[in-house]
Scaffold this active site. Structure first.
Site, PDB file in Angstrom:
ATOM      1  N   GLY A 149       0.314  -1.107  14.954  1.00  0.00           N
ATOM      2  CA  GLY A 149       0.792  -1.177  13.581  1.00  0.00           C
ATOM      3  C   GLY A 149       0.595   0.144  12.870  1.00  0.00           C
ATOM      4  O   GLY A 149      -0.528   0.655  12.787  1.00  0.00           O
ATOM      5  N   LYS A 201       0.805  -1.219   0.000  1.00  0.00           N
ATOM      6  CA  LYS A 201       0.000   0.000   0.000  1.00  0.00           C
ATOM      7  C   LYS A 201       0.840   1.272   0.000  1.00  0.00           C
ATOM      8  O   LYS A 201       0.462   2.269  -0.620  1.00  0.00           O
ATOM      9  CB  LYS A 201      -0.966  -0.003   1.180  1.00  0.00           C
TER      10      LYS A 201
END
Length: 284
Positions: free
Chosen positions: A151, A90
């Site tokens: 994260g 991404k």
């Protein structure tokens, strides 16, 4: 030699459940490594069929070392109209877009690219919007709550600004890689001063919602991303992983009596956004 009717019937889309592929069919691809877990083809291909759109979405296993070759190759194919992107690409895939949305800028990554009429490519990120919509539909409004996101990669980077925009009181982000935290702070600090914090280790003491935004849980032998035994009573535990649906983290949290939120909601609530983004208008 003519094809026997029985075989012809078995191969028809109505019997096989597969989309019909013609010479005119437009192509979409979802890129990831791994890619076997992706659910988007099972959601978007039926949408194409319902709308009468002559298109198909296929999974593409894109090894990290070959991402550029794969993306550029797909973009040079004249009948490829869009790309969806999952782990671990991404952040890197933004480099292959000519322009990017505000959401992609804030998140540091993209999960959808489309071909524009002039042949250029535009990137956007719907992970955050899909996640927040999924929470609200499940009856949990993030407005006014304290969130801990584990994260700060492609997914975590998208969730944090979306949660802040949705009115979260404070978002604490943890990641062992300082460069990720520094990049996130650089992107979001001016927009939401004092409303988020970054650390190498998680702190859950006051969290109302704790989100696993890491890949840990996709494989059976993965360790837990965090210990749900450390969470306060009444906390909601969310996972962004879609396969398996019931991750080890969600099982452990449910066994402790905590409310859980599955990863599939983040994708299912992106489908209407993809429909608009890719301009999937019904045939009239």
């Amino acid at each position: 030699m003519p094809v026997p009717a029985a075989f012809d019937d078995m191969d028809s889309p109505a019997v096989s459940g597969r989309p019909e592929i013609r010479g005119t069919t437009r192509l979409y691809a979802v890129l990831g490594c791994p890619v076997a877990q992706v659910k988007a083809p099972g959601m978007l291909n039926p949408l194409f069929a319902r709308l009468g759109v002559d298109a198909v979405l296929v999974p593409v296993l894109a090894e990290p070392g070959h991402l550029g070759e794969i993306v550029r190759g797909l973009q040079r194919m004249g009948n490829v109209d869009g790309l969806l992107v999952t782990v671990p690409h991404k952040a890197e895939v933004r480099a292959y877009a000519d322009t990017v949305s505000a959401a992609a800028e804030q998140s540091g990554g993209a999960n959808a690219l489309r071909r524009e009429p002039d042949g250029t490519w535009y990137a956007d990120n719907f992970d955050g919007a899909g996640f927040v919509a999924g929470l609200r539909t499940a009856g949990f409004d993030p407005a006014g709550v304290r969130v801990s996101v584990v994260g700060a990669g492609g997914a975590g980077g998208a969730l944090v600004p979306a949660l802040l925009a949705a009115g979260a009181e404070h978002v604490a982000v943890c990641d062992p890689r300082p460069e990720r935290l520094q990049a996130l702070s650089g992107r979001l600090g001016a927009a939401w001063p004092g409303r988020f914090s970054c650390s190498a280790a998680p702190g859950f003491e006051a969290a109302d919602l704790v989100v696993n935004a890491t890949p840990l849980g996709m494989r059976a032998d993965d360790p837990l991303p965090f210990d749900p035994g450390r969470l306060p009573e009444g906390a909601v535990v969310a996972d962004i992983i879609m396969q398996p649906r019931e991750t080890a983290l969600l099982r452990a949290a449910a066994e402790r009596g905590l409310r859980i939120h599955h990863g599939e909601h983040m994708l299912s609530h992106q489908i209407p956004l993809y429909r608009e983004f890719f301009r999937l208008d019904p045939v009239i």
